[in-house]
Design an enzyme around this catalytic site. Structure first.
Site, short mmCIF file in Angstrom:
data_model
loop_
_atom_site.label_atom_id
_atom_site.label_comp_id
_atom_site.label_asym_id
_atom_site.label_seq_id
_atom_site.Cartn_x
_atom_site.Cartn_y
_atom_site.Cartn_z
N ASP A 81 19.68 42.36 27.42
CA ASP A 81 19.81 43.00 26.12
C ASP A 81 20.37 42.00 25.08
OD1 ASP A 81 19.75 45.25 24.46
OD2 ASP A 81 21.74 45.97 25.07
N HIS A 82 19.82 42.00 23.90
CA HIS A 82 20.37 41.24 22.76
C HIS A 82 20.73 39.78 23.04
CE1 HIS A 82 20.60 44.28 19.67
NE2 HIS A 82 20.97 45.14 20.60
N GLY A 180 27.39 51.39 19.25
CA GLY A 180 28.79 51.77 19.48
C GLY A 180 29.19 53.11 18.88
N HIS A 207 17.73 51.42 19.41
CA HIS A 207 19.06 50.96 19.85
C HIS A 207 20.10 51.94 19.31
CE1 HIS A 207 18.32 46.74 21.38
NE2 HIS A 207 17.12 47.20 21.08
N VAL A 230 20.75 53.55 25.77
CA VAL A 230 22.01 54.29 25.81
C VAL A 230 23.04 53.40 26.51
CG1 VAL A 230 23.20 56.35 26.66
CG2 VAL A 230 20.79 56.50 25.96
ZN LIG Z 1 21.17 47.12 20.82
#
Ligand SMILES: [Zn+2]
Length: 288
Positions: A81-82, A180, A207, A230
């Site tokens: 991820d990212h 977040g 996202h 999630v």
């Molecule tokens: Zn993300």
């Protein structure tokens, strides 16, 4: 089967559902996440940040995902991820991840295309899928914070050019979600999603899924969202449960008494989300 993002999203497109992509924050919670998918008869994307991959060990994550995919007969994708650094992506691919995200959303448009192209070239050579990102998702992830006034929605025209030039297998779009976010909920920009979906033919990715209202999920699915991230909700549930269990038990009691309830809390969330993602009829009425 241990498989790729491209493969699971292809099936999701055919049958109009979305595949849950759940962030594993430690190795403890991982088996129950995969068991949740098995119990729901659904594929699952397990994703980790670069730092979590380094903390647990890429090989350990690959080994658990592969063995459980085979033993439990579940389609499991292991996704990075990212990632912003080519070397981190190369390491994940070389060590057996089946999918990676290159996040060049903070870069100028042409540079994002150029760097995403380099990732796609390396990944595709190794049979690995690539998710790109266009626009900026709000909130904070892995210590990187995006202020509200710096959030940029995905531009549909740019999305067409980006997908054509890079040949990514999936595109993360910015339509109002935030990383977040778990105390409040987001107003997702459905008209913009429809505009993007009309001109782009790759699976789209959400996202900051914890902040999405559950009643909006089916409309997102109907408009091409095929990967639904999630993370925060799992992290919060594990931590809250851990605070309770560790506070209640004696120090010399087996750790599993404290940790099993944390993993179960994560499992229940994964199952609940998957039920909505798989478009199970009637379920949505209960969550509105
Ligand atoms: Zn993300």
């Amino acid at each position: 089967m241990y498989t790729t993002l491209k493969e699971v999203t292809r099936k999701a497109e055919e049958l109009n559902y979305t595949v849950g992509a759940f962030n594993a924050h430690n190795l403890e919670m991982l088996p129950d996440m995969i068991r949740a998918a098995k119990e729901e008869g659904a594929p699952i994307i397990i994703q980790t940040s670069v730092d979590t991959a380094k903390y647990i060990g890429h090989e350990n994550l690959v080994a658990v995902c592969k063995s459980m995919a085979t033993k439990e007969m579940v389609d499991v994708v292991l996704h990075l991820d990212h990632a912003r650094d080519f070397d981190d992506i190369k390491e994940a691919i070389d060590k057996g991840y089946t999918s990676v995200m290159f996040d060049g959303s903070h870069l100028p448009f042409k540079e994002n295309i150029m760097k995403t192209c380099a990732v796609v070239e390396y990944a595709h050579k190794h049979g690995v899928s690539v998710e790109g990102e266009l626009g900026t998702i709000g909130g904070t992830e892995e210590g990187i914070h995006v202020d509200d006034d710096k959030k940029v929605y995905t531009n549909p025209k740019d999305a067409v050019e980006f997908v054509r030039a890079t040949r990514v297998d999936a595109l993360a779009i910015a339509i109002g979600t935030n990383h977040g976010q778990y105390k409040s909920k987001t107003e997702v920009n459905i008209p913009l999603l429809k505009e993007i979906k009309a001109v782009v033919d790759v699976p789209l990715v959400i996202h900051g899924g914890t902040g999405v209202k559950e009643k909006d999920i089916h409309e997102l699915i109907d408009n091409g969202i095929r990967k639904f991230n999630v993370g925060t909700e799992l992290l919060v549930a594990w931590t809250k449960t851990a605070k309770e269990t560790f506070a209640e038990t004696k120090e010399n009691k087996s750790l599993r008494h404290n940790i099993i309830p944390c993993n179960k809390a994560v499992k229940e969330i994964v199952k609940h989300k998957i039920e909505i993602f798989m478009n199970k009829s009637g379920h949505l009425n209960k969550v509105i």
